[in-house]
Design a protein around this motif. Structure first.
Motif, PDB file in Angstrom:
ATOM      1  N   TYR A 174       5.348   0.049  -4.094  1.00 51.92           N
ATOM      2  CA  TYR A 174       4.309  -0.265  -3.104  1.00 51.92           C
ATOM      3  C   TYR A 174       3.430   0.956  -2.836  1.00 51.92           C
ATOM      4  O   TYR A 174       2.193   0.855  -2.807  1.00 51.92           O
ATOM      5  N   LYS A 220      -0.534   1.308  -3.516  1.00 51.12           N
ATOM      6  CA  LYS A 220      -1.407   1.673  -2.394  1.00 51.12           C
ATOM      7  C   LYS A 220      -2.183   2.947  -2.708  1.00 51.12           C
ATOM      8  O   LYS A 220      -3.372   3.070  -2.372  1.00 51.12           O
ATOM      9  N   ILE A 233      -1.158  -7.094  -1.901  1.00 52.05           N
ATOM     10  CA  ILE A 233       0.054  -6.292  -2.127  1.00 52.05           C
ATOM     11  C   ILE A 233       0.810  -6.078  -0.814  1.00 52.05           C
ATOM     12  O   ILE A 233       2.036  -5.946  -0.821  1.00 52.05           O
ATOM     13  N   ASP A 234       0.088  -6.053   0.307  1.00 48.61           N
ATOM     14  CA  ASP A 234       0.765  -5.952   1.607  1.00 48.61           C
ATOM     15  C   ASP A 234       1.612  -7.200   1.859  1.00 48.61           C
ATOM     16  O   ASP A 234       2.767  -7.109   2.301  1.00 48.61           O
ATOM     17  N   HIS A 287       4.517  -7.250  -0.593  1.00 54.03           N
ATOM     18  CA  HIS A 287       5.534  -6.267  -0.195  1.00 54.03           C
ATOM     19  C   HIS A 287       6.361  -6.798   0.977  1.00 54.03           C
ATOM     20  O   HIS A 287       7.590  -6.632   1.008  1.00 54.03           O
TER      21      HIS A 287
END
Length: 288
Positions: free
Chosen positions: A62, A66, A136-137, A140
């Protein structure tokens, strides 16, 4: 505080106990139960280690994603700043009015059109990056939730598993005790009976002739039975119980050995896949 865990040394010590005639069956069952309880610590440590390793891998992945998008955002900010400078420069050219020179005016118009086009591209790129970061948040968050559920799924059957092992040992000890008692009764009665029949066959007279009283006819049996019960019965029960128990205890020890071996293999697999050592994990989480 470290989780009490099982080692090969513990298993070897128990193997020696199985060969020690001074160890009672009860002691051996208690010790084996303790070994299984300690192995539960190995399994709990493995579960915690797997969770921590997978969590670290998730966080690293992650953070890497990021970081990549943060670099893209930084680059977009730089380009937006350049675009702002171009806008300011274009506005300055028109500050003193529209130029009479058509070629100059065409260049200004072309620059403004280019600015608008580049601004649209940057806005689109920014929206795309923001959307990717949002995705992706969310991903995750789902991965963390899934990992947490997996950890809960590990712990629940783990507790039930070793409760079942403990219960199996208790039930096995009871069965062996009952079986040993039954066989011991046969032996305790059989020894005096054989002695009585043997002496009678040799012509040993009864206490009272011409009597049908079993007590007087088989007094040797009764005396021998009392003596066996007083001096040999407990040893007979203990010996039979030991003979019946050793086989079961050896099998249970072999099962525990296989479980410990599999536990070590799984630890090695986690260490290899996630590039993290168990010793470092223990040092960080189980030492004061």
């Amino acid at each position: 505080m470290p989780i009490p865990s099982l080692s090969e040394t513990d298993l070897e010590a128990y193997r020696n106990d199985l060969s020690n005639p001074e160890k009672s069956t009860g002691e051996l069952f208690i010790t084996l139960t303790g070994l299984y309880q300690r192995f539960a610590g190995n399994e709990q440590l493995l579960a915690n280690f797997e969770y921590a390793a997978e969590l670290q891998s998730l966080e690293n992945s992650y953070a890497s994603k990021k970081d990549q998008y943060n670099k893209e955002i930084t680059e977009l900010k730089r380009q937006f700043k350049q675009l702002d400078n171009r806008i300011v420069a274009a506005e300055q050219k028109l500050r003193h009015g529209i130029p009479d020179d058509l070629m100059v005016m065409d260049k200004i118009i072309a620059e403004q059109e280019s600015i608008v086009e580049d601004q649209e591209k940057l806005n689109h790129a920014e929206s795309s990056v923001v959307e990717q970061v949002r995705k992706i948040d969310i991903a995750h968050g789902k991965d963390l939730q899934k990992l947490e559920q997996q950890q809960n799924n590990r712990n629940t059957p783990l507790n039930s598993k070793f409760s079942a092992f403990t219960e199996q040992l208790k039930q096995a000890e009871k069965r062996i005790t009952l079986k040993a008692s039954a066989i011991a009764i046969i032996a305790i009665i059989g020894i005096p009976l054989i002695l009585d029949l043997g002496l009678v066959s040799l012509g040993l007279p009864a206490l009272s002739k011409n009597t049908n009283n079993l007590i007087f006819t088989h007094y040797i049996f009764l005396i021998a039975l009392i003596l066996v019960e007083l001096f040999l019965a407990e040893k007979i029960r203990s010996r039979i119980s030991g003979m019946l128990s050793i086989s079961y205890l050896k099998d249970s020890l072999a099962t525990l050995q296989n479980l410990l071996t599999e536990n070590k293999k799984q630890i090695f697999k986690v260490e290899s896949e996630h590039k993290i050592s168990l010793s470092e994990f223990v040092k960080q989480n189980y030492t004061a």
